[in-house]
Design an enzyme around this catalytic site. Structure first.
Site, PDB file in Angstrom:
ATOM      1  N   ARG A 240      -1.288  -7.024   2.755  1.00  0.00           N
ATOM      2  CA  ARG A 240      -2.218  -5.916   2.556  1.00  0.00           C
ATOM      3  C   ARG A 240      -3.092  -5.825   3.796  1.00  0.00           C
ATOM      4  O   ARG A 240      -3.450  -6.860   4.393  1.00  0.00           O
ATOM      5  CB  ARG A 240      -3.122  -6.162   1.332  1.00  0.00           C
ATOM      6  CG  ARG A 240      -2.452  -5.935  -0.009  1.00  0.00           C
ATOM      7  CD  ARG A 240      -2.207  -4.450  -0.291  1.00  0.00           C
ATOM      8  NE  ARG A 240      -1.578  -4.220  -1.579  1.00  0.00           N
ATOM      9  CZ  ARG A 240      -0.266  -4.134  -1.793  1.00  0.00           C
ATOM     10  NH1 ARG A 240       0.590  -4.254  -0.785  1.00  0.00           N
ATOM     11  NH2 ARG A 240       0.218  -3.922  -2.995  1.00  0.00           N
ATOM     12  N   GLU A 269      -5.567   2.919   4.514  1.00  0.00           N
ATOM     13  CA  GLU A 269      -4.353   3.755   4.515  1.00  0.00           C
ATOM     14  C   GLU A 269      -4.628   5.127   3.912  1.00  0.00           C
ATOM     15  O   GLU A 269      -5.408   5.221   2.963  1.00  0.00           O
ATOM     16  CB  GLU A 269      -3.252   3.047   3.701  1.00  0.00           C
ATOM     17  CG  GLU A 269      -2.831   1.752   4.350  1.00  0.00           C
ATOM     18  CD  GLU A 269      -1.851   0.948   3.496  1.00  0.00           C
ATOM     19  OE1 GLU A 269      -1.382   1.467   2.462  1.00  0.00           O
ATOM     20  OE2 GLU A 269      -1.575  -0.199   3.855  1.00  0.00           O
ATOM     21  N   HIS A 287       3.537   1.598   5.318  1.00  0.00           N
ATOM     22  CA  HIS A 287       3.493   0.896   4.019  1.00  0.00           C
ATOM     23  C   HIS A 287       4.718   1.236   3.163  1.00  0.00           C
ATOM     24  O   HIS A 287       4.592   1.685   2.018  1.00  0.00           O
ATOM     25  CB  HIS A 287       2.196   1.208   3.252  1.00  0.00           C
ATOM     26  CG  HIS A 287       1.931   0.203   2.158  1.00  0.00           C
ATOM     27  ND1 HIS A 287       0.686  -0.037   1.636  1.00  0.00           N
ATOM     28  CD2 HIS A 287       2.773  -0.633   1.481  1.00  0.00           C
ATOM     29  CE1 HIS A 287       0.771  -0.965   0.684  1.00  0.00           C
ATOM     30  NE2 HIS A 287       2.034  -1.337   0.565  1.00  0.00           N
TER      31      HIS A 287
END
Ligand SMILES: O=CC(=O)O
Length: 323
Positions: A240, A269, A287
């Site tokens: 993460r 993000e 991602h």
């Protein structure tokens, strides 16, 4: 849309990604309450269904915080589509006796493949070479700068769970020397364990971040760790974004204090610091490391299995919190 009377309600707040074939797989078994399709604001939609919603399905981007949980007094299970369930307020779920499940190992091999891909790409400059060729620099600028050999690299895996282990196995096959930092030492494995992540970094050519985001791991990869890794070191992150202090990472890259980075995840993000976008020693991915045609299918099966287990009072398949 008319509600189907015999199927149990499952609430979804944000639409699943378009590539998830959730329509037939899920709708045959559950009555999906699609908050995003309702003209009502979210809190009113949740209030309307407050008494019937026992199960909630969510993806990594959907925060299931105390405000959402408060509006769902009958909730008994949160099924996360992701491996990391850091988007769910687990403390509140524990307090309320709400079970939480994740995707288990559904994506482990696929995300490990991308971690290795990013690792090789940064050291061997694959994406940078691609830029170089496409910009027409091959004929005008002469030889391309040398990359660095993969075999023999000292790799520090941060988080040796199912994903970290898949990364370690793959890079071992490339002739890398694997060490790791994890919540606890895995005595059955021959890899060297470091209880201190700065010491791991000091003895590594690259750190591959594979752990989940918790209060303990937030900004664990900070200035001190990056300095210990040193100017030839590479960071790969498929965990993460917030596990790394991104501002410090950017500074280290800009100042040449580390060699490069391969990143699938970011602190904010989908926003990526502009400095990262401009550097050819940084490889970026949006991602999506977990997703392949196969892993998406497997992830869907795990979610359905957890929901079916819940609605038939059977043990959950991949519990993070038992409820
Ligand atoms: O990031 C994706 C996941 O946690 O599955």
């Amino acid at each position: 849309m008319a509600l189907l009377p015999n199927l149990p309600d499952v609430l979804i707040i944000q639409p699943p990604p378009a590539f998830i074939s959730f329509e037939s797989d899920f709708t045959q078994k559950f009555n999906i309450l699609r908050a995003w399709e309702s003209p009502l604001p979210l809190d009113q939609f949740l209030t309307t269904h407050a008494q019937s919603v026992h199960a909630l399905l969510c993806r990594a981007e959907t925060p299931i915080n105390a405000d959402v949980l408060r509006l769902l007094p009958a909730l008994k299970i949160v099924v996360s589509a992701s491996t990391g369930a850091d988007q769910v307020d687990k403390a509140e779920c524990r307090r309320r006796g709400i079970a939480v499940t994740n995707a288990g190992n559904a994506y482990a091999e696929d995300v490990a493949d991308i971690a290795v891909g990013l690792f090789i790409d940064v050291f061997r400059k694959i994406s940078a070479a691609d830029w170089y060729v496409r910009k027409g620099l091959w004929s005008s600028s002469g030889d391309y700068p040398l990359g660095s050999k993969i075999g023999g690299k000292r790799v520090g895996v941060v988080g040796l769970g199912s994903i970290g282990y898949e990364v370690a196995k793959r890079l071992e096959a490339f002739g890398c020397k694997i060490s790791y930092n994890s919540r606890s030492e895995r005595l059955s494995l021959s890899y060297t364990f470091y209880s201190n992540v700065s010491e791991l970094a000091a003895d590594s050519d690259a750190l591959v971040i594979c752990c989940g985001l918790t209060d303990q791991t937030r900004h664990m990869i900070n200035k001190e760790v990056l300095s210990a890794l040193g100017k030839d070191g590479v960071v790969v992150n498929i965990g993460r974004g917030a596990i790394i202090d991104e501002k410090e990472l950017v500074k280290c890259l800009v100042n040449g204090e580390i060699r490069g980075a391969g990143l699938d995840v970011y602190e904010n993000e989908p926003h990526i610091p502009k400095e990262l976008v401009a550097m050819d020693n940084v490889v970026l991915s949006p991602h999506k490391a977990v997703y392949t045609v196969e892993s998406v299918k497997k992830g869907g099966e795990v979610m359905i299995a957890n929901l079916e287990a819940f609605f038939s009072n059977k043990p959950l398949v991949t519990p993070v919190i038992y409820g």
